[in-house]
Design a protein around this motif. Structure first.
Motif, short mmCIF file in Angstrom:
data_model
loop_
_atom_site.label_atom_id
_atom_site.label_comp_id
_atom_site.label_asym_id
_atom_site.label_seq_id
_atom_site.Cartn_x
_atom_site.Cartn_y
_atom_site.Cartn_z
N ARG A 148 6.42 6.35 11.46
CA ARG A 148 6.24 6.17 10.02
C ARG A 148 5.84 4.72 9.82
O ARG A 148 6.29 3.84 10.55
N TRP A 149 5.00 4.46 8.83
CA TRP A 149 4.43 3.13 8.66
C TRP A 149 3.92 2.92 7.24
O TRP A 149 3.71 3.88 6.50
N PHE A 150 3.72 1.65 6.89
CA PHE A 150 3.00 1.29 5.67
C PHE A 150 2.44 -0.12 5.83
O PHE A 150 2.95 -0.93 6.59
N TYR A 151 1.36 -0.35 5.11
CA TYR A 151 0.70 -1.66 5.08
C TYR A 151 1.04 -2.38 3.80
O TYR A 151 1.34 -1.76 2.77
N PHE A 152 0.96 -3.69 3.87
CA PHE A 152 1.11 -4.53 2.68
C PHE A 152 0.37 -5.83 2.92
O PHE A 152 -0.01 -6.14 4.05
N GLN A 153 0.15 -6.57 1.83
CA GLN A 153 -0.53 -7.86 1.94
C GLN A 153 0.42 -8.95 1.47
O GLN A 153 1.12 -8.80 0.47
N SER A 154 0.40 -10.07 2.20
CA SER A 154 1.17 -11.24 1.83
C SER A 154 0.64 -11.78 0.50
O SER A 154 -0.43 -11.37 0.04
N LEU A 214 4.62 -2.54 8.50
CA LEU A 214 5.94 -2.22 9.03
C LEU A 214 5.85 -0.82 9.59
O LEU A 214 5.23 0.07 9.00
N THR A 215 6.46 -0.62 10.76
CA THR A 215 6.39 0.67 11.43
C THR A 215 7.74 1.00 12.05
O THR A 215 8.55 0.10 12.32
N THR A 216 7.97 2.28 12.30
CA THR A 216 9.17 2.75 12.98
C THR A 216 8.84 4.03 13.72
O THR A 216 7.82 4.66 13.45
N CYS A 217 9.70 4.40 14.63
CA CYS A 217 9.55 5.67 15.36
C CYS A 217 10.87 6.41 15.26
O CYS A 217 11.91 5.88 15.64
N ALA A 218 10.82 7.63 14.77
CA ALA A 218 12.03 8.41 14.54
C ALA A 218 12.71 8.86 15.82
O ALA A 218 13.91 9.07 15.84
N SER A 219 11.95 8.99 16.90
CA SER A 219 12.56 9.52 18.12
C SER A 219 13.26 8.42 18.90
O SER A 219 12.81 7.28 18.93
N GLU A 220 14.37 8.79 19.55
CA GLU A 220 15.12 7.84 20.36
C GLU A 220 14.32 7.36 21.56
O GLU A 220 14.50 6.28 22.05
N GLN A 245 0.85 -1.19 0.00
CA GLN A 245 0.00 0.00 0.00
C GLN A 245 0.89 1.24 0.00
O GLN A 245 2.10 1.16 0.16
N GLU A 246 0.26 2.41 -0.12
CA GLU A 246 0.99 3.67 -0.15
C GLU A 246 1.81 3.85 1.13
O GLU A 246 1.37 3.50 2.22
N GLY A 247 2.97 4.44 0.96
CA GLY A 247 3.81 4.70 2.12
C GLY A 247 5.26 4.82 1.72
O GLY A 247 5.58 4.82 0.54
N PRO A 248 6.13 4.90 2.69
CA PRO A 248 5.87 5.04 4.10
C PRO A 248 5.11 6.34 4.42
O PRO A 248 5.34 7.37 3.80
N ASN A 249 4.20 6.24 5.38
CA ASN A 249 3.35 7.35 5.79
C ASN A 249 3.86 7.92 7.11
O ASN A 249 4.46 7.21 7.90
N GLU A 250 3.58 9.22 7.33
CA GLU A 250 3.93 9.86 8.59
C GLU A 250 2.65 10.22 9.32
O GLU A 250 1.65 10.55 8.70
N VAL A 251 2.68 10.17 10.63
CA VAL A 251 1.51 10.55 11.42
C VAL A 251 1.60 12.04 11.75
O VAL A 251 2.66 12.65 11.70
N ASP A 252 0.47 12.60 12.12
CA ASP A 252 0.38 14.00 12.51
C ASP A 252 1.29 14.26 13.70
O ASP A 252 1.35 13.44 14.63
#
Length: 183
Positions: free
Chosen positions: A144-150, A158-164, A128-135
């Motif tokens: 940041r995140w994106f969805y996908f289908q097997s 898949l997701t990540t967080c930019a802050s330590e 799906q569209e991404g990686p996306n950022e949240v408000d």
């Protein structure tokens, strides 16, 4: 209300596993082992109940159903059980996230852009569209995140967080943080 006052199942202390039904157990196991570093712990089955009603009573499936299972360990702490059923009344449409029974399995990554590039290269995967950022005001600011289908349509993220600090000072800071290493 303190932790001891919370209502709960007696002796509850952990999530043991999550389980997903796949159309092909071999392909499901291979997908998670080959692309997500899962470890196959065991396989079992096929199970059937013969002429009885045990499959319905124990698993809420058609009495004539047959199933095989595989248990995977993904990362340090997560067990994922895969089921393959042969049942006369099984539905084969995978629920969307918006459907009742919809679901997804999310993985944390450190480099979302590299992960996106890798996932887009897996044959049969729909990204799906991404990686996306949240408000920036969201409880998970910096995510940041994106969805996908097997290949069989299972929803994944898949997701990540930019802050330590992994959402330090935000409502999501109470979430369990990802392990510092995969194993």
């Amino acid at each position: 209300m303190g932790e001891m006052d919370l209502p709960r199942v007696p002796t509850l202390r952990a999530v043991d596993h999550v389980a997903y039904t796949v159309p092909d157990l071999d392909a499901g196991v291979a997908f998670f082992v080959d692309h997500f570093g899962a470890e196959l712990i065991f396989r079992d089955g096929p199970f059937r109940d013969g002429d009885g009603d045990g499959m319905r009573r124990r698993l809420n499936v058609d009495p004539a159903a047959e199933c095989s299972i595989a248990m995977l360990r993904i990362g340090k702490h997560h067990n994922v059980e895969l089921f393959e059923y042969d049942a006369p009344d099984r539905a084969v449409d995978v629920p969307r996230n918006s459907d009742v029974g919809g679901h997804h399995l999310a993985f944390y990554v450190d480099d979302i852009d590299a992960a996106y590039d890798y996932v887009t290269s897996i044959p049969g995967v729909v990204v799906q569209e991404g990686p996306n950022e949240v408000d920036p005001q969201a409880p998970v600011a910096g995510q940041r995140w994106f969805y996908f289908q097997s290949p069989w349509g299972m929803q994944l993220e898949l997701t990540t967080c930019a802050s330590e600090g992994f959402y330090d000072g935000l409502p999501a800071a109470a979430q369990a943080q990802p392990a510092s290493t995969w194993r």
